[in-house]
Design a protein around this motif. Structure first.
Motif, PDB file in Angstrom:
ATOM      1  N   LEU A   1       0.819  -1.207   0.000  1.00  0.00           N
ATOM      2  CA  LEU A   1       0.000   0.000   0.000  1.00  0.00           C
ATOM      3  C   LEU A   1       0.856   1.261   0.000  1.00  0.00           C
ATOM      4  CD1 LEU A   1      -2.948  -0.873   2.421  1.00  0.00           C
ATOM      5  CD2 LEU A   1      -2.739  -1.227  -0.035  1.00  0.00           C
ATOM      6  N   LEU A   2       1.976   1.221   0.699  1.00  0.00           N
ATOM      7  CA  LEU A   2       2.857   2.383   0.733  1.00  0.00           C
ATOM      8  C   LEU A   2       3.499   2.631  -0.623  1.00  0.00           C
ATOM      9  CD1 LEU A   2       4.083   4.602   2.484  1.00  0.00           C
ATOM     10  CD2 LEU A   2       5.943   3.027   3.061  1.00  0.00           C
ATOM     11  N   ASP A   3       3.971   1.568  -1.275  1.00  0.00           N
ATOM     12  CA  ASP A   3       4.560   1.724  -2.607  1.00  0.00           C
ATOM     13  C   ASP A   3       3.516   2.181  -3.613  1.00  0.00           C
ATOM     14  OD1 ASP A   3       6.887   0.917  -1.520  1.00  0.00           O
ATOM     15  OD2 ASP A   3       7.232  -0.790  -2.850  1.00  0.00           O
ATOM     16  N   ASN A   4       2.306   1.659  -3.475  1.00  0.00           N
ATOM     17  CA  ASN A   4       1.236   2.081  -4.372  1.00  0.00           C
ATOM     18  C   ASN A   4       0.846   3.530  -4.129  1.00  0.00           C
ATOM     19  OD1 ASN A   4      -2.209   1.814  -4.670  1.00  0.00           O
ATOM     20  ND2 ASN A   4      -0.874   1.416  -6.409  1.00  0.00           N
ATOM     21  N   LEU A   5       0.887   3.957  -2.886  1.00  0.00           N
ATOM     22  CA  LEU A   5       0.491   5.311  -2.526  1.00  0.00           C
ATOM     23  C   LEU A   5       1.529   6.339  -2.948  1.00  0.00           C
ATOM     24  CD1 LEU A   5      -1.544   7.112  -0.851  1.00  0.00           C
ATOM     25  CD2 LEU A   5      -0.032   6.721   1.086  1.00  0.00           C
ATOM     26  N   GLU A   6       2.791   6.076  -2.664  1.00  0.00           N
ATOM     27  CA  GLU A   6       3.838   7.064  -2.887  1.00  0.00           C
ATOM     28  C   GLU A   6       4.526   6.928  -4.242  1.00  0.00           C
ATOM     29  OE1 GLU A   6       4.337   9.544  -1.028  1.00  0.00           O
ATOM     30  OE2 GLU A   6       3.133   8.961   0.695  1.00  0.00           O
ATOM     31  N   CYS A   7       4.605   5.706  -4.762  1.00  0.00           N
ATOM     32  CA  CYS A   7       5.339   5.474  -6.010  1.00  0.00           C
ATOM     33  C   CYS A   7       4.440   5.068  -7.166  1.00  0.00           C
ATOM     34  CB  CYS A   7       6.417   4.398  -5.810  1.00  0.00           C
ATOM     35  SG  CYS A   7       7.516   4.710  -4.417  1.00  0.00           S
ATOM     36  N   GLY A   8       3.152   4.841  -6.894  1.00  0.00           N
ATOM     37  CA  GLY A   8       2.258   4.421  -7.956  1.00  0.00           C
ATOM     38  C   GLY A   8       2.537   3.018  -8.460  1.00  0.00           C
ATOM     39  N   THR A   9       3.100   2.170  -7.603  1.00  0.00           N
ATOM     40  CA  THR A   9       3.448   0.808  -8.006  1.00  0.00           C
ATOM     41  C   THR A   9       2.192  -0.044  -8.091  1.00  0.00           C
ATOM     42  OG1 THR A   9       5.558   1.058  -6.860  1.00  0.00           O
ATOM     43  CG2 THR A   9       4.894  -1.174  -7.483  1.00  0.00           C
ATOM     44  N   SER A  10       2.000  -0.704  -9.212  1.00  0.00           N
ATOM     45  CA  SER A  10       0.844  -1.577  -9.370  1.00  0.00           C
ATOM     46  C   SER A  10       1.101  -2.911  -8.688  1.00  0.00           C
ATOM     47  CB  SER A  10       0.544  -1.798 -10.855  1.00  0.00           C
ATOM     48  OG  SER A  10       1.636  -2.431 -11.494  1.00  0.00           O
ATOM     49  N   ALA A  11       0.036  -3.710  -8.535  1.00  0.00           N
ATOM     50  CA  ALA A  11       0.154  -5.005  -7.864  1.00  0.00           C
ATOM     51  C   ALA A  11       1.049  -5.953  -8.653  1.00  0.00           C
ATOM     52  CB  ALA A  11      -1.233  -5.615  -7.662  1.00  0.00           C
ATOM     53  N   ILE A  12       0.958  -5.929  -9.980  1.00  0.00           N
ATOM     54  CA  ILE A  12       1.770  -6.830 -10.793  1.00  0.00           C
ATOM     55  C   ILE A  12       3.249  -6.491 -10.676  1.00  0.00           C
ATOM     56  CG2 ILE A  12       1.437  -5.392 -12.831  1.00  0.00           C
ATOM     57  CD1 ILE A  12       1.828  -9.229 -12.751  1.00  0.00           C
ATOM     58  N   ASN A  13       3.561  -5.189 -10.639  1.00  0.00           N
ATOM     59  CA  ASN A  13       4.969  -4.789 -10.512  1.00  0.00           C
ATOM     60  C   ASN A  13       5.513  -5.091  -9.123  1.00  0.00           C
ATOM     61  OD1 ASN A  13       5.025  -3.825 -13.156  1.00  0.00           O
ATOM     62  ND2 ASN A  13       4.408  -1.761 -12.545  1.00  0.00           N
ATOM     63  N   TYR A  14       4.681  -4.880  -8.098  1.00  0.00           N
ATOM     64  CA  TYR A  14       5.153  -5.147  -6.743  1.00  0.00           C
ATOM     65  C   TYR A  14       5.414  -6.634  -6.545  1.00  0.00           C
ATOM     66  CZ  TYR A  14       5.460  -4.924  -1.657  1.00  0.00           C
ATOM     67  OH  TYR A  14       5.896  -5.021  -0.350  1.00  0.00           O
ATOM     68  N   TYR A  15       4.508  -7.484  -7.054  1.00  0.00           N
ATOM     69  CA  TYR A  15       4.730  -8.914  -6.881  1.00  0.00           C
ATOM     70  C   TYR A  15       5.897  -9.402  -7.739  1.00  0.00           C
ATOM     71  CZ  TYR A  15       3.742 -13.777  -5.901  1.00  0.00           C
ATOM     72  OH  TYR A  15       3.843 -15.079  -5.471  1.00  0.00           O
ATOM     73  N   SER A  16       6.115  -8.773  -8.887  1.00  0.00           N
ATOM     74  CA  SER A  16       7.292  -9.127  -9.691  1.00  0.00           C
ATOM     75  C   SER A  16       8.571  -8.825  -8.934  1.00  0.00           C
ATOM     76  CB  SER A  16       7.256  -8.361 -11.017  1.00  0.00           C
ATOM     77  OG  SER A  16       6.127  -8.730 -11.781  1.00  0.00           O
ATOM     78  N   LYS A  17       8.556  -7.751  -8.151  1.00  0.00           N
ATOM     79  CA  LYS A  17       9.736  -7.437  -7.338  1.00  0.00           C
ATOM     80  C   LYS A  17       9.968  -8.521  -6.288  1.00  0.00           C
ATOM     81  CE  LYS A  17       9.537  -4.545  -3.947  1.00  0.00           C
ATOM     82  NZ  LYS A  17       9.409  -3.342  -3.090  1.00  0.00           N
ATOM     83  N   LEU A  18       8.887  -9.001  -5.662  1.00  0.00           N
ATOM     84  CA  LEU A  18       9.030 -10.061  -4.662  1.00  0.00           C
ATOM     85  C   LEU A  18       9.540 -11.359  -5.296  1.00  0.00           C
ATOM     86  CD1 LEU A  18       5.793  -9.522  -2.531  1.00  0.00           C
ATOM     87  CD2 LEU A  18       8.107  -8.704  -2.057  1.00  0.00           C
ATOM     88  N   ARG A  19       9.075 -11.662  -6.489  1.00  0.00           N
ATOM     89  CA  ARG A  19       9.560 -12.871  -7.174  1.00  0.00           C
ATOM     90  C   ARG A  19      11.042 -12.737  -7.516  1.00  0.00           C
ATOM     91  NH1 ARG A  19       5.290 -14.487 -11.805  1.00  0.00           N
ATOM     92  NH2 ARG A  19       6.359 -16.514 -11.638  1.00  0.00           N
TER      93      ARG A  19
END
Length: 748
Positions: free
Chosen positions: A104-122
């Motif tokens: 939620l913080l990355d989405n709020l401040e950086c506009g990171t989408s769910a697909i990009n955030y999960y790609s980072k975790l992978r």
């Protein structure tokens, strides 16, 4: 690793299968294409692993649940350990609270989408083979929506209540807005002497075109979590309104519903609302008509709607919109700009791209959370600043009142009383008729042009006058056109150089022939207007003064050197040697008196005045054009080609400025011959320094600009009441008969 729940990290005694760890010979695991990176290890003894998604990556862990008779359900045991299960009956995967907060913080401040955030975790889990890490992207989106809803419920005090939140209950509460029964008394408890503006709510409308959204493919499958509970409107009422309002533009439909919804739900207990919108002057023309036609829109009875336009947008409208809709002239609006929505769009635009492909409901919840979180943080940060600002405001009230009292004491009491009456009448009528606020505008009386002066002179001529007097204005106006052509021709000859080509010689010769024909026709008609006693051979050479020399003395800004038509070889063949036309200004006032044509003097003065106004207006426009060229063309030019072309444009504008400066100098000289001394006090001498354009006027923060003033013709008062005092340009009465052009300086 195996995690035990319910007994402080120890295994539950009710667990059926408890195995000791042992080392065994394991075969080398070689994953095939498309298989999971988590192998089926023999030492797990067939136990299933739970996928735990954390900020450190995606992990496969064995979780031992407590199976005591009084144990909580599996999902609650995971919640107690700081894990959010993807499903609640038989959870196979879970997300840690930290990874959800991080998302939620990355989405709020950086506009990171769910697909990009999960790609980072992978990628964190396996930097070499991220595609082999289990894909829990859809689960992350679903759990993220639920996590947002839980956060909103917790923030608004509903963490331990099972009731359904009311409409807009999850929206951030604003303690500064008028809230009946909280910081505003009820209608029956208010003091009758209190002003109406004290109990008013401000509503700001705007559209964010960057927050685009794709239409969902299956809207019937969407699930609502916070329908109308936060900032967004209720779906059923909105859909019903859309179904019955297909005749209007979509944006207008949205604005109508949003405004009516705000008036009905956010102004309860109030009878006055200030609405700010970028195009309020056009939007509200038929707003009440559209509301009356709609079955789903309504305005509370007795509600007064005050229209306003933000200060940033109102200056881009017509001049009349400023006094009609600017917050500066709205009683009780305070010192606001009416553009608060623009400050909210800035952080919202960060998250808008990531919400573009979401479902309608998911996007709504995402934006609701964004507005709640960002606004709350702003209120926390602004609390100390607002207190400091309040103290400064209290201090400034006394200073402002003292300065205002000095200005009020210096004004005529009768005029002050008249202004107060006009103010009260305008404020009372502004709701029904916004044009009533025009009394606050500078009553600008534009200087009459030459065409307007000629039309005025023609309209004064009656049917019973002689033909000669009836056409005198047109005859004199044609002489002014000839004078302009002479000045333009002499300037073009000056630019030829000492060795002009045959083509240039021929072009100048043709122009001179055409001009000489016009001079001959004008001279022949002079006998008709000046009378039979006038002789074309009258000696008028005693008054002969070269107007080119006049323009040099007046400061026309030309730097090409002087040109004497009597001596320069370029003028011997083609150029008239200062042909003076038989006008009252050239034959003298005494001669006009003898001829009985004194009435022509006033007409010529009026036409020269109109020509001077035309020349000054052209100079103002051209100087502004020159300043814009410096700012937008000359300064950004980097290459030699662009610099050359830019300066060619500047020189072209300068030549036209010099032409109009010479025409103005000629007008002023002729007015002097006609002894129009009153006009000469208003139309001052034009100096070369007056024709310099600076791009600094477009920069309000330029150093030293506070103490600099523009030349006299930028604030020329057509009535002449500000010649002796420049400060009167700023303090002219809106209702006074004397107006000025002060706004010209501001607009430049």
């Amino acid at each position: 690793m195996e995690i035990y729940l319910g007994h402080g990290g120890l295994p539950c005694l009710v667990l059926e299968d408890v195995y000791d760890w042992e080392d065994v010979d394991e075969p080398v695991y070689e994953p095939s294409d498309g298989s999971s990176a988590i192998p089926d290890l023999p030492f797990l003894h067939g136990k299933e692993c739970t996928t735990v998604v954390d900020r450190s990556g995606v992990h496969s862990l064995m979780i031992g649940y407590c199976k005591c008779p009084n144990a909580c359900t599996l999902d609650k045991q995971l919640f107690a350990m700081g894990m959010f299960p993807a499903s609640f009956s038989r959870p196979k995967s879970a997300f840690t609270f930290s990874v959800l907060d991080g998302f939620l913080l990355d989405n709020l401040e950086c506009g990171t989408s769910a697909i990009n955030y999960y790609s980072k975790l992978r990628r964190k889990t396996s930097s070499i083979f991220p595609h082999l890490v289990p894909d829990w992207y859809r689960e992350l989106m679903r759990v993220g929506r639920q996590w947002r809803q839980l956060k909103l419920l917790k923030w608004n005090g509903l963490a331990h209540e099972k009731r359904q939140p009311a409409s807009s209950e999850l929206a951030l509460f604003c303690p500064a807005c008028p809230q009946p029964r909280i910081n505003v008394p009820q209608l029956d408890e208010r003091d009758r002497n209190d002003p109406e503006w004290l109990y008013a709510r401000s509503l700001v409308m705007d559209g964010n075109f960057k927050a685009e959204h794709l239409h969902p493919t299956r809207p019937e499958d969407e699930v609502w979590l916070t329908d109308g509970m936060c900032f967004m409107v209720t779906r059923d009422e909105y859909k019903a309104h859309l179904a019955g309002a297909k005749d209007h533009v979509q944006i207008q439909i949205n604005m109508d519903y949003a405004l009516c919804h705000a008036l009905s739900h956010h102004t309860k207990g109030l009878t006055r609302a200030l609405t700010f919108y970028d195009i309020n002057c056009q939007y509200n023309k038929y707003f009440r008509h559209r509301v009356n036609e709609s079955l789903h829109l309504s305005i509370p009875a007795g509600m007064e709607i005050i229209l306003g336009i933000g200060l940033w947008h109102v200056h881009g409208h017509q001049d009349k919109c400023y006094v009609r809709y600017a917050s500066t002239f709205i009683t009780g609006a305070a010192r606001i700009d009416g553009e608060i929505m623009k400050t909210l769009w800035a952080p919202l635009n960060v998250i808008s791209p990531s919400a573009r492909g979401m479902s309608t409901l998911h996007r709504q919840e995402c934006l609701d959370y964004q507005m709640n979180d960002s606004n709350f943080m702003k209120m926390i940060k602004m609390s100390g600043f607002l207190y400091w600002k309040y103290r400064e405001a209290v201090k400034g009230v006394s200073e402002s009142m003292a300065a205002f009292q000095k200005l009020n004491d210096a004004a005529d009491p009768i005029v002050v009383k008249k202004w107060e009456e006009q103010d009260q009448q305008a404020q009372m009528r502004r709701i029904a008729d916004p044009s009533a606020m025009d009394v606050f505008d500078v009553q600008l009386q534009k200087a009459p042009t030459r065409k307007q002066q000629e039309l005025a002179l023609l309209s004064r001529v009656g049917r019973g006058v002689a033909n000669a007097q009836r056409g005198a204005a047109t005859w004199i106006a044609s002489s002014i056109t000839i004078e302009e052509l002479q000045i333009s021709l002499l300037m073009d000859i000056r630019r030829l150089g000492k060795h002009p080509t045959e083509t240039q010689h021929l072009e100048i010769g043709r122009r001179w022939t055409k001009l000489q024909n016009q001079i001959d026709e004008f001279t022949i008609a002079a006998v008709t207007h000046l009378g039979e006693d006038f002789d074309l051979d009258d000696n008028i050479q005693d008054m002969e003064v070269d107007f080119i020399d006049h323009s040099e003395q007046e400061g026309d800004g030309d730097t090409d050197g002087e040109l004497n038509p009597h001596e320069d070889p370029r003028c011997n063949v083609f150029c008239p040697k200062n042909v003076l036309l038989p006008l009252p200004s050239n034959i003298s006032i005494q001669r006009c008196t003898k001829l009985g044509v004194v009435h022509l003097i006033g007409q010529e003065i009026a036409l020269w005045e109109g020509q001077a106004n035309d020349a000054l207006q052209a100079i103002r426009v051209l100087l502004a054009d020159k300043a814009v060229l410096f700012r937008t063309t000359v300064r950004p030019a980097k290459s030699q080609v662009k610099v050359t072309r830019a300066w060619m444009q500047v020189h072209s504008v300068e030549r036209v400025i010099r032409l109009h400066a010479m025409i103005y100098a000629k007008c002023r000289a002729q007015l002097g011959h006609l002894q129009a001394h009153t006009l000469l006090k208003k139309y001052l001498r034009m100096e070369k320094c007056h024709l310099k354009a600076t791009a600094a006027v477009a920069d309000p923060n330029a150093r030293g600009q506070r103490n600099s003033t523009l030349p006299w013709f930028w604030s020329l008062n057509v009535q002449g009441d500000s010649v002796s005092n420049n400060w009167m340009n700023e303090c002219a009465s809106p209702s006074s008969d004397h107006a000025d052009h002060t706004m010209t300086e501001i607009s430049l």
